[in-house]
Design an enzyme around this catalytic site. Structure first.
Site, PDB file in Angstrom:
ATOM      1  N   GLY A 194      71.166   6.101  26.754  1.00 50.77           N
ATOM      2  CA  GLY A 194      72.224   6.793  26.034  1.00 50.77           C
ATOM      3  C   GLY A 194      72.069   6.661  24.538  1.00 50.77           C
ATOM      4  N   SER A 195      72.957   7.326  23.805  1.00 49.54           N
ATOM      5  CA  SER A 195      72.824   7.412  22.358  1.00 49.54           C
ATOM      6  C   SER A 195      73.025   6.077  21.657  1.00 49.54           C
ATOM      7  CB  SER A 195      73.815   8.440  21.806  1.00 49.54           C
ATOM      8  OG  SER A 195      75.157   8.089  22.136  1.00 49.54           O
ATOM      9  N   ASP A 200      73.539  -2.163  27.026  1.00 52.65           N
ATOM     10  CA  ASP A 200      73.769  -0.749  27.301  1.00 52.65           C
ATOM     11  C   ASP A 200      75.084  -0.314  26.678  1.00 52.65           C
ATOM     12  OD1 ASP A 200      73.264   1.769  28.277  1.00 52.65           O
ATOM     13  OD2 ASP A 200      73.190   1.183  30.387  1.00 52.65           O
ATOM     14  N   GLY A 201      75.253   0.980  26.525  1.00 52.04           N
ATOM     15  CA  GLY A 201      76.485   1.534  26.003  1.00 52.04           C
ATOM     16  C   GLY A 201      77.478   1.824  27.116  1.00 52.04           C
ATOM     17  N   ASP A 246      80.998   4.772  28.090  1.00 54.78           N
ATOM     18  CA  ASP A 246      81.843   5.901  27.705  1.00 54.78           C
ATOM     19  C   ASP A 246      83.290   5.472  27.525  1.00 54.78           C
ATOM     20  OD1 ASP A 246      79.645   7.718  27.940  1.00 54.78           O
ATOM     21  OD2 ASP A 246      79.899   7.670  30.111  1.00 54.78           O
ATOM     22  N   GLY A 297      77.402   8.855  31.989  1.00 54.78           N
ATOM     23  CA  GLY A 297      77.602  10.254  31.656  1.00 54.78           C
ATOM     24  C   GLY A 297      76.298  11.020  31.548  1.00 54.78           C
ATOM     25  N   GLY A 298      75.208  10.302  31.284  1.00 54.09           N
ATOM     26  CA  GLY A 298      73.893  10.937  31.217  1.00 54.09           C
ATOM     27  C   GLY A 298      73.184  11.000  32.554  1.00 54.09           C
ATOM     28  N   GLU A 346      71.289   2.127  36.212  1.00 52.44           N
ATOM     29  CA  GLU A 346      71.994   1.213  35.303  1.00 52.44           C
ATOM     30  C   GLU A 346      72.723   0.133  36.088  1.00 52.44           C
ATOM     31  OE1 GLU A 346      72.997   4.229  31.560  1.00 52.44           O
ATOM     32  OE2 GLU A 346      74.438   3.990  33.192  1.00 52.44           O
TER      33      GLU A 346
END
Length: 247
Positions: A57-58, A113-114, A116, A128-129, A135
């Site tokens: 993710g971003s 990790d990120g 949402d 979301g990706g 993950e």
């Protein structure tokens, strides 16, 4: 491998601990700036010789970039990365980060990790990706899972921000649920169905169990009781939220 935990304070409840890092010279940061700041803070927990779960993710991208940079500078050595998606795998290869699979290292020292959404009990919505299954498998196998977010990801309850909670399902009969748009295909060849909550659903574990009992559901994007530390970057600085009982 022993894992040091800088700036952590054990408490009976998750709480924010203000980091010495403050943004005194810049008044405004873009959301991507805040993601990078949180990611770089998380990489301070990485030690040479560790097996690291590399998120997707971003926000996680900044952490992977930083690990690659420190390896290139010789400040980290003997790092092994386990990517949570094909996209992260490609990014890590481009950065010359040595990679293995979870089959070769079934114990992961640290994963970054990120997310949402992050609720007050450090439960998460992720994936979301479309990488939620890998993950969850890798981050569920790690000794310590650090989540990195900007302050916009903090919510009062899961579903509060109105974003979808992804659910990974097998392709067979997936339109039975009423889906009309073309599916998002995951790295595993499954499809993603978006689930929206109109209100606080209460017991997340009960909701999780109900979803997982549905035939055809592979996994969902609620990460319950998995995050040990959440690093939040905001305009006033960095706060670190710790899981209950963490010392």
């Amino acid at each position: 491998m022993a894992i040091t935990e800088p700036h952590l304070i054990g408490t009976d409840k998750p709480q924010s601990v203000e980091s010495p890092l403050a943004f005194s010279t810049v008044k405004f940061h873009s959301q991507d700036d805040l993601k990078r700041i949180a990611a770089y803070k998380a990489v301070e927990y990485v030690e040479s010789g560790m097996v690291i779960g590399l998120g997707t993710g971003s926000t996680a991208k900044h952490a992977v970039d930083r690990i690659g940079e420190l390896l290139n500078l010789g400040k980290l050595t003997n790092i092994v990365g386990i990517p949570t998606s094909k996209k992260t795998h490609e990014q890590a290869l481009a950065l010359d980060i040595p990679l293995w699979s979870i089959d070769e290292h079934d114990v992961v020292d640290l994963a970054i990790d990120g997310a949402d959404e992050v609720d007050p009990m450090l439960n998460l919505v992720k994936g979301g990706g479309g990488s939620l299954l890998r993950e969850k498998m890798i981050e569920g196998a790690c000794k310590k899972f650090i989540v990195i977010v900007d302050e916009s990801k903090l919510v009062d309850y899961i579903g509060d921000c109105g974003l979808a909670t992804p659910v990974e399902v097998v392709p067979f009969c997936w339109r039975v649920g009423g889906e009309e748009s073309e599916p998002y295909v995951t790295d595993n060849g499954n499809y993603i169905v978006d689930l929206y909550f109109k209100k606080d659903i209460g017991d997340l574990k009960a909701a999780s169990d109900s979803m997982m009992r549905l035939t055809g559901v592979v996994e969902h994007g609620m990460f319950i009781d998995m995050a040990m530390t959440v690093i939040v970057a905001g305009e006033l600085g960095i706060s670190i939220k710790n899981k209950q009982g963490l010392v």
